[in-house]
Design an enzyme around this catalytic site. Sequence first.
Site, PDB file in Angstrom:
ATOM      1  CG  HIS A  75      86.217  -7.631  49.878  1.00  0.00           C
ATOM      2  ND1 HIS A  75      84.897  -7.249  50.010  1.00  0.00           N
ATOM      3  CD2 HIS A  75      86.832  -6.658  49.164  1.00  0.00           C
ATOM      4  CE1 HIS A  75      84.717  -6.091  49.389  1.00  0.00           C
ATOM      5  NE2 HIS A  75      85.873  -5.714  48.867  1.00  0.00           N
ATOM      6  CG  ASN A 115      78.515   7.944  59.697  1.00  0.00           C
ATOM      7  OD1 ASN A 115      77.343   7.704  59.439  1.00  0.00           O
ATOM      8  ND2 ASN A 115      78.883   8.686  60.725  1.00  0.00           N
ATOM      9  CB  ALA A 157      79.715  -4.560  78.595  1.00  0.00           C
TER      10      ALA A 157
END
Length: 189
Positions: A75, A115, A157
């Site tokens: 949300h 974190n 990447a």
Amino acid sequence: MEVLTIVVMEEIRIDVKKQTPEELTLAAYHAKLVHRFNMAEPYSEEWTELMHEIFKGKIGEGSRVMSPLTAVRPHMVSIGSNVIVMNGCLMMSAGGITIEDDVRIAANTQLISNNHDPYNRDVITCKPILIRKGAWIGAGSTILPGVTVGKYAIVGAGSIVTKNVPDYAVAVGNPARVIRYLEEDKFNE
């Protein structure tokens, strides 16, 4: 639908041992919802409805998030229009994640807006992530708390993004660093 966002980069702290019964109920609801989404047939009516329910209607027209998805506090995620999030995305969203229009997020990407406090592991520290219009996040990349990925920027990447990436920049590596800039005038706005 272009998402307008005001990002306040203040750190928010959440003590997970002091969550209210309502917060715990919401977390359980989201976990069940994401599980059902991951079990649903892709592109089915059920899958589409679940995707919209996971993000509480904060997902723009023409956008899709592929399963499997791992999302904590979904949300707190806002997704613009014409966004593609490929399979295997992890969204740790306690700090908030905003994804603007026309973003491409490749497979197995991690968007981590929280974190743990280094001295009290029961406290999570949260800062929002902002991925600006037209950005492209490469497969297996990780975007860490408080990071903004600029407009039309590319994250290569496998990169680990610990600091903001400027508009039109190409950033790669661990930690990601800018290796060049794209030509702004080649983008059709």
